[in-house]
Design a protein around this motif. Structure first.
Motif, PDB file in Angstrom:
ATOM      1  N   LEU A   1      30.362 -34.129  11.634  1.00 10.75           N
ATOM      2  CA  LEU A   1      29.487 -32.966  11.862  1.00 10.75           C
ATOM      3  C   LEU A   1      28.840 -32.517  10.554  1.00 10.75           C
ATOM      4  CD1 LEU A   1      31.731 -30.929  14.334  1.00 10.75           C
ATOM      5  CD2 LEU A   1      29.662 -32.236  14.897  1.00 10.75           C
ATOM      6  N   ALA A   2      29.611 -32.536   9.468  1.00  9.13           N
ATOM      7  CA  ALA A   2      29.070 -32.142   8.168  1.00  9.13           C
ATOM      8  C   ALA A   2      27.989 -33.120   7.712  1.00  9.13           C
ATOM      9  CB  ALA A   2      30.191 -32.063   7.127  1.00  9.13           C
ATOM     10  N   THR A   3      28.190 -34.404   7.975  1.00 10.16           N
ATOM     11  CA  THR A   3      27.197 -35.419   7.608  1.00 10.16           C
ATOM     12  C   THR A   3      25.908 -35.205   8.393  1.00 10.16           C
ATOM     13  OG1 THR A   3      28.933 -36.993   7.036  1.00 10.16           O
ATOM     14  CG2 THR A   3      26.737 -37.899   7.502  1.00 10.16           C
ATOM     15  N   ALA A   4      26.034 -34.951   9.681  1.00 12.33           N
ATOM     16  CA  ALA A   4      24.855 -34.695  10.519  1.00 12.33           C
ATOM     17  C   ALA A   4      24.111 -33.465  10.019  1.00 12.33           C
ATOM     18  CB  ALA A   4      25.266 -34.528  11.973  1.00 12.33           C
ATOM     19  N   HIS A   5      24.833 -32.406   9.714  1.00 13.29           N
ATOM     20  CA  HIS A   5      24.203 -31.175   9.209  1.00 13.29           C
ATOM     21  C   HIS A   5      23.502 -31.437   7.876  1.00 13.29           C
ATOM     22  CE1 HIS A   5      23.629 -26.900   8.453  1.00 13.29           C
ATOM     23  NE2 HIS A   5      24.087 -27.121   7.226  1.00 13.29           N
ATOM     24  N   PHE A   6      24.151 -32.160   6.987  1.00 11.52           N
ATOM     25  CA  PHE A   6      23.573 -32.476   5.682  1.00 11.52           C
ATOM     26  C   PHE A   6      22.252 -33.231   5.844  1.00 11.52           C
ATOM     27  CE2 PHE A   6      22.992 -35.680   2.342  1.00 11.52           C
ATOM     28  CZ  PHE A   6      22.853 -34.862   1.239  1.00 11.52           C
ATOM     29  N   LEU A   7      22.253 -34.292   6.652  1.00 15.04           N
ATOM     30  CA  LEU A   7      21.035 -35.084   6.818  1.00 15.04           C
ATOM     31  C   LEU A   7      19.931 -34.278   7.497  1.00 15.04           C
ATOM     32  CD1 LEU A   7      22.436 -38.614   7.703  1.00 15.04           C
ATOM     33  CD2 LEU A   7      21.483 -37.813   5.540  1.00 15.04           C
ATOM     34  N   LYS A   8      20.292 -33.459   8.456  1.00 14.54           N
ATOM     35  CA  LYS A   8      19.285 -32.625   9.134  1.00 14.54           C
ATOM     36  C   LYS A   8      18.627 -31.657   8.150  1.00 14.54           C
ATOM     37  CE  LYS A   8      18.723 -29.132  12.688  1.00 14.54           C
ATOM     38  NZ  LYS A   8      19.416 -28.195  13.552  1.00 14.54           N
TER      39      LYS A   8
ATOM     40  N   HIS B   1      31.989 -43.415  17.779  1.00  9.77           N
ATOM     41  CA  HIS B   1      31.144 -42.608  18.664  1.00  9.77           C
ATOM     42  C   HIS B   1      30.969 -41.166  18.182  1.00  9.77           C
ATOM     43  CE1 HIS B   1      30.675 -45.758  21.569  1.00  9.77           C
ATOM     44  NE2 HIS B   1      31.983 -45.933  21.629  1.00  9.77           N
ATOM     45  N   GLY B   2      32.002 -40.589  17.557  1.00 10.34           N
ATOM     46  CA  GLY B   2      31.887 -39.217  17.069  1.00 10.34           C
ATOM     47  C   GLY B   2      30.770 -39.051  16.052  1.00 10.34           C
ATOM     48  N   LEU B   3      30.635 -40.001  15.153  1.00  6.79           N
ATOM     49  CA  LEU B   3      29.567 -39.963  14.152  1.00  6.79           C
ATOM     50  C   LEU B   3      28.214 -40.210  14.800  1.00  6.79           C
ATOM     51  CD1 LEU B   3      28.468 -39.851  11.268  1.00  6.79           C
ATOM     52  CD2 LEU B   3      29.090 -42.277  11.035  1.00  6.79           C
TER      53      LEU B   3
ATOM     54  N   GLY C   1      28.502 -41.632   2.816  1.00 11.56           N
ATOM     55  CA  GLY C   1      29.819 -41.789   3.421  1.00 11.56           C
ATOM     56  C   GLY C   1      30.246 -40.489   4.048  1.00 11.56           C
ATOM     57  N   THR C   2      30.843 -40.561   5.219  1.00 15.03           N
ATOM     58  CA  THR C   2      31.276 -39.321   5.878  1.00 15.03           C
ATOM     59  C   THR C   2      32.443 -38.685   5.148  1.00 15.03           C
ATOM     60  OG1 THR C   2      32.739 -40.509   7.401  1.00 15.03           O
ATOM     61  CG2 THR C   2      30.494 -40.029   8.158  1.00 15.03           C
ATOM     62  N   ASN C   3      33.326 -39.484   4.564  1.00 13.13           N
ATOM     63  CA  ASN C   3      34.458 -38.918   3.831  1.00 13.13           C
ATOM     64  C   ASN C   3      34.931 -39.909   2.782  1.00 13.13           C
ATOM     65  OD1 ASN C   3      37.054 -40.381   4.807  1.00 13.13           O
ATOM     66  ND2 ASN C   3      35.930 -39.962   6.682  1.00 13.13           N
TER      67      ASN C   3
END
Length: 191
Positions: free
Chosen positions: A6-13, A27-29, A76-78
């Motif tokens: 979720l943090a990665t999606a928010h960052f890219l958005k 699938h979550g990513l 990277g997500t984490n």
């Protein structure tokens, strides 16, 4: 729960609205990126995003390398190198990214803990200050340091890689140690 996906999606958005990504992850990513309007692109994406997955293979490494060499940025997500599983300790996100970094000479930017960006965004989404939140995690090197550096109280649960013996090697310590997450809530007395 505020996950690294979720943090990665928010960052890219917020960083690159309208961008696309070549995604290596579960699938979550994929769903988190889709929900904020970031489409999958294996031809000319702005980003290569890597998260944890059991579907990782050599062709993905080759494709990611090609795209990064053409100008895509590596996310990277984490930063977890390993993760606990039913099979014992297994490779996690940072280990999956390592061959891509080595092949391209480019370093990934990791969004998840202990990145303060994720911690501050999570607090903002919750509408609380660091003094009003608790960081709960199973790793000293990402979860607990992320909480400490963000000014939160920390709870280490013994369900991950860290254990009571190896936590002594760290110069920072959790505020609380629990055997499992379920110990956070007191058990009801039987009538």
């Amino acid at each position: 729960f505020y996950t690294s996906a979720l943090a990665t999606a928010h960052f890219l958005k917020t960083q690159a609205s309208g961008c696309s990504a070549y995604i290596i992850g579960a699938h979550g990513l994929i769903n988190a990126l889709y929900e904020v309007g970031i489409p999958f692109n294996d031809v000319n994406p702005e980003y290569v995003v890597v998260g944890e997955t059991t579907g990782y293979n050599y062709e993905m490494i080759i494709k990611a390398t090609e795209l990064i060499n053409k100008g895509a940025k590596l996310i990277g997500t984490n930063g977890d190198m390993t993760s606990p599983s039913d099979r014992g300790v297994i490779p996690a996100c940072r280990a999956l990214i390592a061959p891509i970094e080595l092949a391209t000479g480019k370093k990934a930017y990791f969004i998840g803990k202990p990145n303060p960006l994720m911690m501050r965004t999570g607090l903002k989404k919750l509408g609380v200050h660091s003094e009003e939140a608790v960081m709960i995690g199973d790793r000293m090197d990402t979860d607990i340091i992320g909480g400490v550096e963000s000014g939160m109280e920390t709870v280490l649960v013994m369900s991950g890689v860290s254990n009571r013996e190896n936590i002594q090697q760290f110069s920072y310590q959790p505020h609380y140690i629990l055997d499992r997450i379920g110990d956070l809530v007191p058990k009801k007395a039987k009538a």
